[in-house]
Scaffold this motif. Sequence first.
Motif, PDB file in Angstrom:
ATOM      1  N   ALA A  67       0.822  -1.210   0.000  1.00 36.67           N
ATOM      2  CA  ALA A  67       0.000   0.000   0.000  1.00 36.67           C
ATOM      3  C   ALA A  67       0.853   1.256   0.000  1.00 36.67           C
ATOM      4  N   SER A  68       2.018   1.197   0.635  1.00 31.94           N
ATOM      5  CA  SER A  68       2.860   2.393   0.712  1.00 31.94           C
ATOM      6  C   SER A  68       3.444   2.775  -0.639  1.00 31.94           C
ATOM      7  N   ASP A  69       3.500   1.818  -1.567  1.00 29.56           N
ATOM      8  CA  ASP A  69       3.999   2.118  -2.911  1.00 29.56           C
ATOM      9  C   ASP A  69       2.920   2.716  -3.805  1.00 29.56           C
ATOM     10  N   LYS A  70       1.651   2.452  -3.453  1.00 26.35           N
ATOM     11  CA  LYS A  70       0.541   2.885  -4.294  1.00 26.35           C
ATOM     12  C   LYS A  70      -0.119   4.174  -3.790  1.00 26.35           C
ATOM     13  N   ALA A  71      -0.212   4.314  -2.480  1.00 22.69           N
ATOM     14  CA  ALA A  71      -0.929   5.453  -1.906  1.00 22.69           C
ATOM     15  C   ALA A  71      -0.051   6.695  -1.899  1.00 22.69           C
ATOM     16  N   PRO A  72      -0.569   7.829  -2.357  1.00 25.14           N
ATOM     17  CA  PRO A  72       0.241   9.054  -2.337  1.00 25.14           C
ATOM     18  C   PRO A  72       0.791   9.400  -0.954  1.00 25.14           C
ATOM     19  N   PHE A  73       0.003   9.165   0.108  1.00 29.17           N
ATOM     20  CA  PHE A  73       0.499   9.500   1.442  1.00 29.17           C
ATOM     21  C   PHE A  73       1.703   8.629   1.799  1.00 29.17           C
ATOM     22  N   GLY A  74       1.614   7.335   1.517  1.00 30.01           N
ATOM     23  CA  GLY A  74       2.755   6.455   1.762  1.00 30.01           C
ATOM     24  C   GLY A  74       3.970   6.870   0.953  1.00 30.01           C
ATOM     25  N   GLN A  75       3.747   7.260  -0.291  1.00 27.45           N
ATOM     26  CA  GLN A  75       4.846   7.717  -1.144  1.00 27.45           C
ATOM     27  C   GLN A  75       5.494   8.967  -0.562  1.00 27.45           C
ATOM     28  N   ALA A  76       4.665   9.898  -0.081  1.00 29.20           N
ATOM     29  CA  ALA A  76       5.192  11.150   0.461  1.00 29.20           C
ATOM     30  C   ALA A  76       6.001  10.911   1.732  1.00 29.20           C
ATOM     31  N   VAL A  77       5.512  10.025   2.600  1.00 26.03           N
ATOM     32  CA  VAL A  77       6.240   9.727   3.832  1.00 26.03           C
ATOM     33  C   VAL A  77       7.571   9.062   3.511  1.00 26.03           C
ATOM     34  N   ARG A  78       7.539   8.099   2.600  1.00 21.21           N
ATOM     35  CA  ARG A  78       8.775   7.406   2.235  1.00 21.21           C
ATOM     36  C   ARG A  78       9.818   8.387   1.678  1.00 21.21           C
ATOM     37  N   ALA A  79       9.370   9.278   0.797  1.00 20.67           N
ATOM     38  CA  ALA A  79      10.296  10.234   0.181  1.00 20.67           C
ATOM     39  C   ALA A  79      10.927  11.135   1.231  1.00 20.67           C
ATOM     40  N   ARG A  80      10.117  11.607   2.204  1.00 22.63           N
ATOM     41  CA  ARG A  80      10.659  12.513   3.232  1.00 22.63           C
ATOM     42  C   ARG A  80      11.608  11.763   4.171  1.00 22.63           C
ATOM     43  N   SER A  81      11.250  10.542   4.527  1.00 21.25           N
ATOM     44  CA  SER A  81      12.122   9.764   5.408  1.00 21.25           C
ATOM     45  C   SER A  81      13.441   9.424   4.738  1.00 21.25           C
ATOM     46  N   MET A  82      13.401   9.195   3.428  1.00 13.70           N
ATOM     47  CA  MET A  82      14.637   8.875   2.710  1.00 13.70           C
ATOM     48  C   MET A  82      15.577  10.079   2.659  1.00 13.70           C
ATOM     49  N   LEU A  83      15.033  11.267   2.874  1.00 13.63           N
ATOM     50  CA  LEU A  83      15.862  12.477   2.940  1.00 13.63           C
ATOM     51  C   LEU A  83      16.355  12.749   4.364  1.00 13.63           C
ATOM     52  N   GLY A  84      16.091  11.816   5.270  1.00 17.25           N
ATOM     53  CA  GLY A  84      16.532  11.962   6.645  1.00 17.25           C
ATOM     54  C   GLY A  84      15.429  12.279   7.626  1.00 17.25           C
ATOM     55  N   GLY A  85      14.179  12.344   7.145  1.00 16.42           N
ATOM     56  CA  GLY A  85      13.058  12.678   8.003  1.00 16.42           C
ATOM     57  C   GLY A  85      12.892  14.175   8.147  1.00 16.42           C
ATOM     58  N   GLY A  86      11.832  14.565   8.832  1.00 16.11           N
ATOM     59  CA  GLY A  86      11.557  15.983   9.039  1.00 16.11           C
ATOM     60  C   GLY A  86      10.106  16.306   8.759  1.00 16.11           C
ATOM     61  N   TRP A  87       9.805  17.590   8.692  1.00 18.03           N
ATOM     62  CA  TRP A  87       8.417  18.009   8.511  1.00 18.03           C
ATOM     63  C   TRP A  87       7.884  17.571   7.151  1.00 18.03           C
ATOM     64  N   LEU A  88       6.772  16.851   7.207  1.00 15.31           N
ATOM     65  CA  LEU A  88       6.111  16.391   5.996  1.00 15.31           C
ATOM     66  C   LEU A  88       5.122  17.436   5.498  1.00 15.31           C
ATOM     67  N   GLY A  89       4.367  18.035   6.435  1.00 11.31           N
ATOM     68  CA  GLY A  89       3.403  19.033   6.008  1.00 11.31           C
ATOM     69  C   GLY A  89       2.418  19.388   7.094  1.00 11.31           C
ATOM     70  N   TRP A  90       1.447  20.192   6.707  1.00 11.16           N
ATOM     71  CA  TRP A  90       0.383  20.614   7.619  1.00 11.16           C
ATOM     72  C   TRP A  90      -0.952  20.250   7.004  1.00 11.16           C
ATOM     73  N   VAL A  91      -1.941  20.066   7.876  1.00 11.91           N
ATOM     74  CA  VAL A  91      -3.208  19.467   7.451  1.00 11.91           C
ATOM     75  C   VAL A  91      -4.362  20.320   7.959  1.00 11.91           C
ATOM     76  N   VAL A  92      -5.332  20.552   7.090  1.00 13.32           N
ATOM     77  CA  VAL A  92      -6.486  21.390   7.391  1.00 13.32           C
ATOM     78  C   VAL A  92      -7.735  20.514   7.478  1.00 13.32           C
ATOM     79  N   ALA A  93      -8.517  20.703   8.532  1.00 11.73           N
ATOM     80  CA  ALA A  93      -9.785  19.989   8.680  1.00 11.73           C
ATOM     81  C   ALA A  93     -10.921  20.841   8.130  1.00 11.73           C
ATOM     82  N   VAL A  94     -11.829  20.204   7.397  1.00 15.23           N
ATOM     83  CA  VAL A  94     -13.010  20.868   6.846  1.00 15.23           C
ATOM     84  C   VAL A  94     -14.256  20.108   7.275  1.00 15.23           C
TER      85      VAL A  94
END
Length: 215
Positions: A67-94
């Motif tokens: 699932a982590s290879d297919k889901a955009p959220f999993g892809q985004a987390v993997r990419a950020r962690s491969m750069l050493g980790g850190g802030w991924l982003g901010w999230v707005v509730a509607v």
Amino acid sequence: MLRMRLDHVSYAAGPDGLRGTALRIGALLGEDFSDGGIHPRFGTRNMVLPLAAGTYLEVVEVLDHPASDKAPFGQAVRARSMLGGGWLGWVVAVQDIGKVEARLGRESVQGNRHRPDGVELRWRQIGVRGLQADPQLPFFVQWQGPPEHHPSAGASGNVHLEALQIAGDPARVSDWLGNCTEGPLEDVLVDWVAPDGAPGVVGVQFRSPNGIVRI
């Protein structure tokens, strides 16, 4: 006007892994994270620290799962962690994610996770692909379920998210939010800085039992 608010900020685990990263940040803030559970649809898992004013901080880690290879959220987390980790982003509730779907021209996706106590949290989310393309942009969630199940529930009230430093263009973010940056950020100071390299969340400032902490 679509009602929205800052829901949470997300930090991708670094080389020390999910628990190591959460322990490190928790020590800085003077409070402990709790196990949030696995996101089966996204191939990720998280640990959560409830904050004052109905917000929370999550540390998230990608799993070795298809699932982590297919889901955009999993892809985004993997990419950020491969750069050493850190802030991924901010999230707005509607309150009505259908209006965001209509504006962005695509459907939201279902998210869920089971907490260790057996409670299932469910929500709809949209906009992670926008974050992937331009990390200054938040993504949107609409929670499904009672307010007492929101990840901010149970906060001690001693840790407050006070400020975001975002490398980016407030006009670009306002357009993404539907020509409004005031709603989700009215209670949070935002320091917009010109991108020096990649845009995105550069730092977050908290008021905590350990004083003012910037991560």
